[in-house]
Design an enzyme around this catalytic site. Sequence first.
Site, PDB file in Angstrom:
ATOM      1  N   CYS A   1       0.884  -1.162   0.000  1.00  0.00           N
ATOM      2  CA  CYS A   1       0.000   0.000   0.000  1.00  0.00           C
ATOM      3  C   CYS A   1       0.917   1.206   0.000  1.00  0.00           C
ATOM      4  O   CYS A   1       1.487   1.556   1.031  1.00  0.00           O
ATOM      5  CB  CYS A   1      -0.896   0.013   1.234  1.00  0.00           C
ATOM      6  SG  CYS A   1      -1.861   1.542   1.362  1.00  0.00           S
TER       7      CYS A   1
ATOM      8  N   CYS B   1      -0.755   4.343   2.167  1.00  0.00           N
ATOM      9  CA  CYS B   1      -0.854   4.339   3.635  1.00  0.00           C
ATOM     10  C   CYS B   1      -0.405   2.975   4.144  1.00  0.00           C
ATOM     11  O   CYS B   1       0.790   2.678   4.085  1.00  0.00           O
ATOM     12  CB  CYS B   1      -2.244   4.744   4.128  1.00  0.00           C
ATOM     13  SG  CYS B   1      -3.648   3.924   3.357  1.00  0.00           S
ATOM     14  N   SER B   2      -1.326   2.145   4.624  1.00  0.00           N
ATOM     15  CA  SER B   2      -0.908   0.880   5.244  1.00  0.00           C
ATOM     16  C   SER B   2      -1.978  -0.193   5.071  1.00  0.00           C
ATOM     17  O   SER B   2      -2.107  -1.072   5.908  1.00  0.00           O
ATOM     18  CB  SER B   2      -0.645   1.106   6.733  1.00  0.00           C
ATOM     19  OG  SER B   2      -1.779   1.710   7.337  1.00  0.00           O
ATOM     20  N   CYS B   3      -2.749  -0.128   3.975  1.00  0.00           N
ATOM     21  CA  CYS B   3      -3.859  -1.058   3.766  1.00  0.00           C
ATOM     22  C   CYS B   3      -3.363  -2.502   3.764  1.00  0.00           C
ATOM     23  O   CYS B   3      -2.360  -2.826   3.119  1.00  0.00           O
ATOM     24  CB  CYS B   3      -4.558  -0.744   2.446  1.00  0.00           C
ATOM     25  SG  CYS B   3      -5.316   0.899   2.465  1.00  0.00           S
TER      26      CYS B   3
END
Lengths: 210, 184
Positions: free
Chosen positions: B92, B95-97
């Site tokens: 991702c 962000c941090s998906c």
Amino acid sequence: MGGMAGMGPIAPEADEPVFHHAWEARVHALTVASPTRGNIDAGRHERELIPGPEYLAMSYYEKWFRSLSRLLVKRGAATEQELASGRADPASAKATPNLPAAEVTARLTRRGSYLREGPAATFAIGDRVRARNLNPPGHTRLPRYARGHEGVIVAQRGTHVFPDANAHGRGEDPHPLYTVRFTARELWGPDASPRDSVHLDLWEPYLERA
Amino acid sequence: MTLRVKALESLLVEKGLVDPAALDAIVDHFEHKVGPRNGARVVARAWSDPDFLTRLRTDATEAIAELGYFGGQGEHMVAVENTAAVHNLVVCTLCSCYPWPVLGLPPVWYKSAPYRSRAVIDPRGVLAEFGTALPDDVEVRVWDSTAEIRYLVIPERPAGTEGLDEDALAALVTRNGMIGTARL
């Protein structure tokens, strides 16, 4: 930051714990339980508002802590004075928790969906598209590295909540979502592998026919 | 940070905005109820049950729900299968998906700038750093999780595992194998 150079080595950690400190677990839980929860796009945008140099220097949960604090003030759930003092304004009304303990498991395992009724897909699988060169001042999920590049639609994902609108309180404004395949050479030039590709999930307003 | 977070928690509890017992339950959920063992069950089932694999290909969200795994950050699942000719890698960049119901919360490196910046432009270099040298003739497909679709890599079933049952197969599946930074 996709495609940027100079961010340093990747540092995997053996037997990494879920949380490294008790406060990280609490920040995560506070974010999930907070009345500001419910608009994932607004939460992501709040973290993006952290200035770049600070953002890169902060740990992951420091960013969550910052954005949770900011969102609480923006939504009127707490005041700057309360955050600074750690004490509730005696004149403020007592709220009811958004997420009671008894409902935690049900909430965390709820089968939600970002699919909505809305416009039908314009593009078909196999269509060539170009990611528009869009540079909005607010939140977007169109990575900079794909802008202006051509790819192929490889999947239609239905009509989804549109983050560019939802993050800013402009409603869910659903649009068709596609998975688009870009060749590594299209994105990164002739030195990239001729076989490799990058797939992105992109909403129709990000795309034009190529 | 410990004191600052404690101050915020006590403020929100005092204001009635959060239930402290709910915070304990949330932490317990992410420390003990979700994690890569869930994803490993999905992979082992996919290796063992051709009908399940077909359902996983058709609608991964529904197929994974059969095993009891669903919830936030797993609303729209897609399984991508490694073969001898294709290797998949998930990132991702924005962000941090990460697919929480099947893999739990992501490791720090997955959320860090070095991985997020490099996985899309230099996936082979990233894999090499994780100890996996991919031959040039293997195609690398990177999946950047830019929307609410969450990707789970189904690694290739290791050779010599024909006689193993699902439990034994699941024990072979690693978190990094399901992100794509490792081959099994």
